[in-house]
Design an enzyme around this catalytic site. Sequence first.
Site, PDB file in Angstrom:
ATOM      1  N   HIS A 135       0.804  -1.420   0.210  1.00 34.80           N
ATOM      2  CA  HIS A 135      -0.059  -0.162  -0.238  1.00 34.80           C
ATOM      3  C   HIS A 135       0.718   1.251   0.389  1.00 34.80           C
ATOM      4  O   HIS A 135       1.905   0.846   0.363  1.00 34.80           O
ATOM      5  CB  HIS A 135      -0.882   0.019   0.952  1.00 34.80           C
ATOM      6  N   LYS A 139      -0.683   5.051   4.278  1.00 34.69           N
ATOM      7  CA  LYS A 139      -1.662   4.210   5.222  1.00 34.69           C
ATOM      8  C   LYS A 139      -1.427   4.083   6.183  1.00 34.69           C
ATOM      9  O   LYS A 139      -0.419   3.182   7.264  1.00 34.69           O
ATOM     10  CB  LYS A 139      -1.671   2.691   4.683  1.00 34.69           C
TER      11      LYS A 139
END
Length: 238
Positions: A135, A139
């Site tokens: 990600h 995040k």
Amino acid sequence: MKIALIGYGKMGKAIEAIAKENGDEIVLKISSSNQNEFTADNLKQADAAIEFTNPHSAVENIKKCLDANIPVVCGTTGWLKDLPEIKNYIEQKNGTFLFASNFSVGVNLFFALNEYLASLMSSHQEYEVSVEEVHHTQKKDAPSGTAITLAEQLIEKIKTKKSWVNDKTNNESELEIISKRIDDVPGIHTIKYNSPIDYIEIKHSAYNRKGFAGGALLAAKFIAGKKGIFTMKDVLGL
């Protein structure tokens, strides 16, 4: 449809853009700068609320929506230790709630594929299974909620795995989830089966946030006017 956005970050703005394209109306937008507007009276303008904030705020945000008798869709991850409390609260309030670790239609189909493949692989212990998720660097939680869902599906089907760890492991009863953070990656999830003679993998790669945003709106429309606790399986008929 009239929607309250609880959280107006990247996901909130992506939901707003798709809502406008669909002819839906955003009647309330709550961010850290206008918490004073997060009231029952303002919430009651909406048919449903969509909550994307952070693990520290999610539980109280959900409760506020339930107190106002507004169906709430939650996409925040990292708070699920409090899920039993929220389920009890929903029962007390006769409320409406839908949580998903990922609202993308493609990811939810991927969940179904993961369960099916794990069932096929469960009797072939020569294959070592692991999960990898990648990600963007902003995040806040690791592993991702989606990776945890995938891992829990694997543990349910593959009986040699008893728990997951967010690291490499030499313990055969532990399922590895490897988390990587790379700039501007919306989300990549890979299930890997490795044996001495071959290798199998299934992968889902998101190109942008539109899939997540569109799925959250679909979920909000599904729960409007209903009572109870729902999942994306209900929304998609899986």
